[in-house]
Design an enzyme around this catalytic site. Structure first.
Site, PDB file in Angstrom:
ATOM      1  N   HIS A  38      -2.628 -11.892 -20.809  1.00 31.31           N
ATOM      2  CA  HIS A  38      -3.031 -11.742 -19.397  1.00 31.31           C
ATOM      3  C   HIS A  38      -2.479 -12.885 -18.542  1.00 31.31           C
ATOM      4  CE1 HIS A  38      -6.217  -9.770 -16.603  1.00 31.31           C
ATOM      5  NE2 HIS A  38      -5.201 -10.255 -15.909  1.00 31.31           N
TER       6      HIS A  38
ATOM      7  N   ARG B 280      -3.879  -2.913 -16.283  1.00 38.38           N
ATOM      8  CA  ARG B 280      -5.185  -3.121 -16.903  1.00 38.38           C
ATOM      9  C   ARG B 280      -5.210  -2.411 -18.253  1.00 38.38           C
ATOM     10  NH1 ARG B 280      -5.932  -6.917 -14.317  1.00 38.38           N
ATOM     11  NH2 ARG B 280      -7.618  -7.422 -12.875  1.00 38.38           N
TER      12      ARG B 280
HETATM   13  P1  NDP Z   1      -2.742  -2.016  -4.944  1.00 36.99           P
HETATM   14  O1  NDP Z   1      -4.139  -1.595  -4.647  1.00 36.99           O
HETATM   15  O2  NDP Z   1      -1.929  -2.617  -3.857  1.00 36.99           O
HETATM   16  O3  NDP Z   1      -1.915  -0.783  -5.527  1.00 36.99           O
HETATM   17  C1  NDP Z   1      -2.472   0.123  -6.421  1.00 36.99           C
HETATM   18  C2  NDP Z   1      -1.506   1.272  -6.634  1.00 36.99           C
HETATM   19  O4  NDP Z   1      -2.083   2.151  -7.611  1.00 36.99           O
HETATM   20  C3  NDP Z   1      -1.283   2.108  -5.368  1.00 36.99           C
HETATM   21  O5  NDP Z   1       0.045   2.570  -5.310  1.00 36.99           O
HETATM   22  C4  NDP Z   1      -2.247   3.271  -5.578  1.00 36.99           C
HETATM   23  O6  NDP Z   1      -1.884   4.475  -4.911  1.00 36.99           O
HETATM   24  C5  NDP Z   1      -2.100   3.479  -7.069  1.00 36.99           C
HETATM   25  N1  NDP Z   1      -3.240   4.233  -7.606  1.00 36.99           N
HETATM   26  C6  NDP Z   1      -4.546   3.922  -7.606  1.00 36.99           C
HETATM   27  N2  NDP Z   1      -5.267   4.906  -8.164  1.00 36.99           N
HETATM   28  C7  NDP Z   1      -4.387   5.869  -8.513  1.00 36.99           C
HETATM   29  C8  NDP Z   1      -4.509   7.133  -9.129  1.00 36.99           C
HETATM   30  N3  NDP Z   1      -5.705   7.635  -9.496  1.00 36.99           N
HETATM   31  N4  NDP Z   1      -3.395   7.862  -9.336  1.00 36.99           N
HETATM   32  C9  NDP Z   1      -2.191   7.388  -8.962  1.00 36.99           C
HETATM   33  N5  NDP Z   1      -1.997   6.190  -8.386  1.00 36.99           N
HETATM   34  C10 NDP Z   1      -3.087   5.446  -8.148  1.00 36.99           C
HETATM   35  O7  NDP Z   1      -2.865  -3.028  -6.180  1.00 36.99           O
HETATM   36  P2  NDP Z   1      -1.855  -4.202  -6.603  1.00 36.99           P
HETATM   37  O8  NDP Z   1      -0.485  -3.668  -6.609  1.00 36.99           O
HETATM   38  O9  NDP Z   1      -2.131  -5.424  -5.822  1.00 36.99           O
HETATM   39  O10 NDP Z   1      -2.363  -4.497  -8.096  1.00 36.99           O
HETATM   40  C11 NDP Z   1      -2.327  -3.484  -9.078  1.00 36.99           C
HETATM   41  C12 NDP Z   1      -3.101  -3.940 -10.313  1.00 36.99           C
HETATM   42  O11 NDP Z   1      -2.369  -4.936 -11.024  1.00 36.99           O
HETATM   43  C13 NDP Z   1      -4.442  -4.645 -10.029  1.00 36.99           C
HETATM   44  O12 NDP Z   1      -5.472  -3.716  -9.751  1.00 36.99           O
HETATM   45  C14 NDP Z   1      -4.681  -5.379 -11.322  1.00 36.99           C
HETATM   46  O13 NDP Z   1      -5.376  -4.531 -12.224  1.00 36.99           O
HETATM   47  C15 NDP Z   1      -3.277  -5.643 -11.867  1.00 36.99           C
HETATM   48  N6  NDP Z   1      -2.911  -7.066 -11.863  1.00 36.99           N
HETATM   49  C16 NDP Z   1      -2.625  -7.668 -13.064  1.00 36.99           C
HETATM   50  C17 NDP Z   1      -2.253  -8.986 -13.098  1.00 36.99           C
HETATM   51  C18 NDP Z   1      -1.886  -9.640 -14.401  1.00 36.99           C
HETATM   52  O14 NDP Z   1      -1.672 -10.857 -14.437  1.00 36.99           O
HETATM   53  N7  NDP Z   1      -1.762  -8.892 -15.477  1.00 36.99           N
HETATM   54  C19 NDP Z   1      -2.180  -9.823 -11.881  1.00 36.99           C
HETATM   55  C20 NDP Z   1      -2.488  -9.083 -10.680  1.00 36.99           C
HETATM   56  C21 NDP Z   1      -2.847  -7.760 -10.688  1.00 36.99           C
HETATM   57  P3  NDP Z   1      -1.850   4.562  -3.308  1.00 36.99           P
HETATM   58  O15 NDP Z   1      -0.635   3.756  -2.912  1.00 36.99           O
HETATM   59  O16 NDP Z   1      -1.721   6.004  -3.049  1.00 36.99           O
HETATM   60  O17 NDP Z   1      -3.145   3.952  -2.820  1.00 36.99           O
END
Ligand code: NDP
Length: 309
Positions: free
Chosen positions: A272, A224
Site C-alpha cells: 500500500h 482497493r
Molecule cells: P475518483 O473519485 O476521482 O475517481 C473514481 C473513479 O471510479 C471515477 O472515474 C468513477 O466514475 C469510477 N467509479 C466509481 N464507481 C464506479 C462503478 N460502480 N463503476 C464504474 N466506475 C466507477 O477517485 P481517485 O481517482 O481520486 O481515487 C481512486 C481510488 O484510488 C481511491 O478511491 C482509493 O481507493 C485509491 N487510492 C489508492 C492509493 C494507494 O496508495 N494505493 C492512493 C490513493 C488512492 P465516474 O467518473 O463516473 O464518477
C-alpha cells in the site's frame, strides 16, 4: 477566527503544522489550528486521517466539514457516527506519485521484466512490441485514473478508460456500463484498477472479468483490495490465462504472511505504497478547500454518501 482540529497520527503533526499555518495565511484565513481539544463543539473544521477506526464524530456538533487527508473515502464511511460533509483528498503530489507507480508497473509488464529476471534462457520471443501495439485499460478514470491514463497515452500506449458515467470529450477513448466493461477488458493487455471500494465495485475483478480479459493480460491494482475476488484472480494466474499481477492493496493489510499472493510467482505485492498524500501539496489543497467553504463558495471533492465515493 475559525477553529480547525488536526486529527491524525502523532508523527504527522510536526510535518503538517507549519505548512498548514503558512497555507492558511496565504488564504488570509484567521485560523486557530489545534492538535487536541476539550471542547469539540467549538471545532469548525476537522483535518482528518484517523489513527483509530472508532472515533465518535458525533461530538463535533458544529462541524462544517471534515477534510480527509486520504483519497479513498471507504474507511471513513464505515464510521457510523459520520454525519458531516466529507471532502476526500485530491492532491497533485499524490497524483504525480500514482503516475510514477502505475507507469513503472505498466512498463514492467510491457517489457516482460519479471520473466527475463534470472530466466537462464535466451527468450528472444519476448522482445517487446512498441507501446502503440499494446492497449492499457483504466478501470476508474477519476482524478488518479485519468491522470495515469493520460500519462500512458502520452508515453505512446493505446489507452482506453471505463467509468460509472460516460465521459464526453475525454482525452482517451471512454466506455461505461456492462457492455463497455467487457469491451475494455477484451482489448487490454494491461488492466489498471483505480476505482474506489464501494458496494458496486466489490469483486469487480471476479470470475467473469478474468474470463473476459485477453489471454496473457496483466492486472495492476493500486485501487482497493475489495475490487478483486482473490480466488478468481489466483485461478486466472495459475491457469496461465493471466500473465501477472501487481497488487498494492488488499482486503486485509498488512497482507497476512500466509496469504497465497506472497508465494505466487506471477504476483508482485507492494505494501500500500502506490502513492501517499504529500504534505506540501496537500496542505495547500486543505487550506484552499476550507477557505472556499468559509467564503461560501462550497467545498470541492465532497464524497456522495449514496454513491460511497
Ligand atoms: P475518483 O473519485 O476521482 O475517481 C473514481 C473513479 O471510479 C471515477 O472515474 C468513477 O466514475 C469510477 N467509479 C466509481 N464507481 C464506479 C462503478 N460502480 N463503476 C464504474 N466506475 C466507477 O477517485 P481517485 O481517482 O481520486 O481515487 C481512486 C481510488 O484510488 C481511491 O478511491 C482509493 O481507493 C485509491 N487510492 C489508492 C492509493 C494507494 O496508495 N494505493 C492512493 C490513493 C488512492 P465516474 O467518473 O463516473 O464518477
Amino acid at each position: 477566527m475559525i477553529n480547525v482540529l488536526f486529527s491524525a497520527r502523532d508523527a504527522l503533526w510536526p510535518q503538517y503544522q507549519p505548512v498548514l499555518a503558512a497555507e492558511f495565511a496565504k488564504q488570509e484565513l484567521e485560523v486557530n489550528l489545534l492538535r487536541e481539544t476539550d471542547a469539540p463543539e467549538t471545532i469548525d473544521y476537522l483535518i482528518y486521517a484517523p489513527a483509530r477506526d472508532d472515533d465518535d464524530l458525533g461530538v463535533f456538533t458544529n462541524l462544517k466539514l471534515i477534510q480527509s487527508l486520504w483519497a479513498g473515502p471507504d474507511k471513513l464511511l464505515r464510521n457510523t457516527t459520520l454525519t458531516q460533509p466529507l471532502a476526500r483528498m485530491v492532491d497533485p503530489g499524490m497524483t504525480q506519485g500514482m503516475i510514477d507507480y502505475v507507469m513503472g508497473h505498466i512498463l514492467r509488464h510491457h517489457l516482460h521484466t519479471d520473466t527475463f529476471a534470472q530466466a537462464g534462457e535466451w527468450l528472444t520471443d519476448l522482445a517487446p512490441p512498441l507501446p502503440s501495439e499494446r492497449t492499457v485499460a483504466f478501470l476508474g478514470i477519476g482524478e488518479l485514473g485519468m491522470a495515469c491514463a493520460v500519462a500512458a497515452r502520452d508515453y505512446g500506449f493505446n489507452v482506453v478508460g471505463w467509468s460509472r458515467t460516460l465521459k464526453e470529450n475525454a482525452p482517451i477513448a471512454c466506455f461505461a456500463g456492462d457492455d463497455g466493461f467487457r469491451a475494455v477488458l477484451g482489448q487490454a493487455d494491461i488492466v489498471v484498477t483505480l476505482l474506489p471500494a464501494t458496494p458496486a465495485t466489490e469483486n469487480l475483478i471476479g470470475v467473469e472479468a478474468v474470463a473476459a480479459m485477453k489471454d496473457g493480460a496483466a492486472l495492476i491494482n493500486p485501487g482497493r483490495g475489495e475490487l478483486v475476488d482473490d480466488e478468481a484472480l489466483l485461478a486466472g494466474l495459475r491457469s496461465g490465462k493471466l500473465s501477472g499481477a501487481t497488487l498494492d492493496v488488499f482486503r486485509e493489510e498488512p497482507l497476512p504472511l500466509d496469504h497465497p499472493y506472497w508465494a505466487e510467482p506471477s504476483v508482485l505485492v507492494t505494501p500500500h505504497i502506490a502513492s501517499e498524500t504529500r504534505v506540501a501539496t496537500a496542505s495547500a489543497v486543505v487550506a484552499a478547500n476550507i477557505a472556499r467553504d468559509v467564503r461560501g463558495e462550497g467545498a470541492l471533492y465532497l464524497v456522495d454518501p449514496a454513491l460511497r465515493y
